[in-house]
Design an enzyme around this catalytic site. Sequence first.
Site, short mmCIF file in Angstrom:
data_model
loop_
_atom_site.label_atom_id
_atom_site.label_comp_id
_atom_site.label_asym_id
_atom_site.label_seq_id
_atom_site.Cartn_x
_atom_site.Cartn_y
_atom_site.Cartn_z
N SER A 1 -41.11 -4.67 -47.98
CA SER A 1 -41.26 -4.16 -49.35
C SER A 1 -40.71 -2.75 -49.49
O SER A 1 -40.02 -2.44 -50.48
CB SER A 1 -42.73 -4.21 -49.79
OG SER A 1 -43.57 -3.63 -48.84
N ASP B 1 -54.25 -7.65 -41.78
CA ASP B 1 -54.60 -8.83 -42.57
C ASP B 1 -55.72 -9.67 -41.95
O ASP B 1 -56.32 -10.50 -42.61
CB ASP B 1 -53.36 -9.74 -42.73
CG ASP B 1 -52.23 -9.00 -43.41
OD1 ASP B 1 -52.49 -8.34 -44.42
OD2 ASP B 1 -51.09 -9.07 -42.91
N HIS C 1 -47.59 -8.06 -34.68
CA HIS C 1 -46.94 -7.20 -35.68
C HIS C 1 -45.54 -6.87 -35.19
O HIS C 1 -45.31 -6.76 -33.98
CB HIS C 1 -47.76 -5.91 -35.87
CG HIS C 1 -47.34 -5.12 -37.07
ND1 HIS C 1 -46.29 -4.23 -37.02
CD2 HIS C 1 -47.80 -5.10 -38.35
CE1 HIS C 1 -46.14 -3.68 -38.23
NE2 HIS C 1 -47.04 -4.20 -39.05
N ARG D 1 -55.71 -0.07 -38.97
CA ARG D 1 -56.22 -0.49 -40.28
C ARG D 1 -57.19 -1.66 -40.11
O ARG D 1 -58.19 -1.77 -40.81
CB ARG D 1 -55.05 -0.87 -41.20
CG ARG D 1 -54.07 0.28 -41.44
CD ARG D 1 -52.82 -0.19 -42.17
NE ARG D 1 -52.06 -1.17 -41.40
CZ ARG D 1 -50.99 -1.82 -41.85
NH1 ARG D 1 -50.56 -1.61 -43.09
NH2 ARG D 1 -50.34 -2.68 -41.08
N HIS E 1 -45.05 -11.18 -44.86
CA HIS E 1 -45.37 -9.78 -45.17
C HIS E 1 -46.76 -9.77 -45.85
O HIS E 1 -47.73 -10.18 -45.24
CB HIS E 1 -44.23 -9.22 -46.03
CG HIS E 1 -44.25 -7.74 -46.24
ND1 HIS E 1 -45.02 -6.88 -45.50
CD2 HIS E 1 -43.57 -6.95 -47.12
CE1 HIS E 1 -44.81 -5.63 -45.91
NE2 HIS E 1 -43.94 -5.65 -46.90
#
Length: 436
Positions: free
Chosen positions: A233, A363, A308, A317, A263
Amino acid sequence: MATLKDTLAKQIPAVRQRTKDLTKQHGNRIIDQVTLEQIYGGMRGIHCLVCDTSSVPPEKGLIVRGKPIADLADRSPEEVYWLLLAGSLPDADSLKSLQGELSARGKVPDYVWAILDAMPADSHPMCMFSTLLLAMQRESDFHKRYEQGLKKDDFWDATLEDALNLVARAPAIAAGIYRKRFNKGPRIPGNPSLSWGANYAHMLGIADSSGEFAKLMNLFLVLHCDHENGNVSAMTSTVVNSALSDLYYSVSAGMNGLAGPLHGLANQECLAWILEAMKKFGGVPTKDQAHKHASETLATGKLPGYGHGVLRVIDPRFTCFYNFGKKHCPEDPVFKTVAVFFDVIPDIMKQIQKIKDPWPNVDASSGSLLYHYGLTEPLYYTVIFGVSRTLGLTAQAVWNRALGLPIIRPKSVTADWLATVAPEKPQAANRESARL
Ligand code: MLT
């Protein structure tokens, strides 16, 4: 009280000079080399982009302007936006001025809602989000001033105007999409006395008597703000913006990339996978069940939420979300299922030699927490990621305009050219030694 614009205006001349000096003094310096494998492999690992808002060292994870993301977990998204743009956290007055600006710019034009109403009811929420951001292009300050002969030195100023307007409106648009797409009733008007993140939580209309959902949204919006420039992005948005397309075009383009399952859509897929496992086992799986289920999934494809492209450690995160879950909803069955899989998956993945990163990414845990607080539509989760990422995409663009970076136009080659040239070129030196 210093506004964000005043603060940037003071910094820009020195950063421009530094960039000029660097290019003048070291313009010919070789920074990296490119292998044929990388050309066919998504340009993985090539050092060829500049991004000062944040960096992602593989062994550490996201660092925003020198601050590890975990250290920012208790900050507000507005503080982090100031940090992304100005390089340091705002003092109380500066924060107030930014919050005031965002609140004053938050009104969404009526035609945006008319477009939303005209979209098919089953459009993906990310398609809705990207479309509505793009629809506001006629509001672009950059576009209007460019048509009137805006000077290159002032490109950043007009881009900052667009950035603040776009960021200010993104939560209302995203919340409007949620209400419409999932039949939640009429849109909830924003409350100008609330902060940017709290107002988004408020406009979604999720019951929140404890205030914990608003806290989670705050965390969500901070953690997803930026992830250097190499992700799909950010890079897409930067490339589009480099053609001097304004932020409405470029952020919308970035959102189209974020909508891909490799993504941002991964958070939707992760939760679907967790819920599927719970259905199969009639609740939270045991460790053995989780081990078997994860191994079976891995044998036929990818494990959602693990691995990743850059990271080689647990995504910090993920850890922030995980700690939030342990503190606020440790007994929630969906969160517990995430935890059981976290116990077993890294060891399974470590057995597979070609897997470079066996660890959970952001995620893997985010969806379970949204689900716990009643936001039970995984189809929507990427939109929240998108609202947060408007911070990073716009901050990067403001600086790219401030530095007068040119249109991005690398060179492609044909497979025939590679087949001819590759055997003639000397073997590339060990890539690891070329790492910066
Ligand atoms: C992101 O936050 O953009 C994702 O982790 C993807 C990436 O960095 O490649």
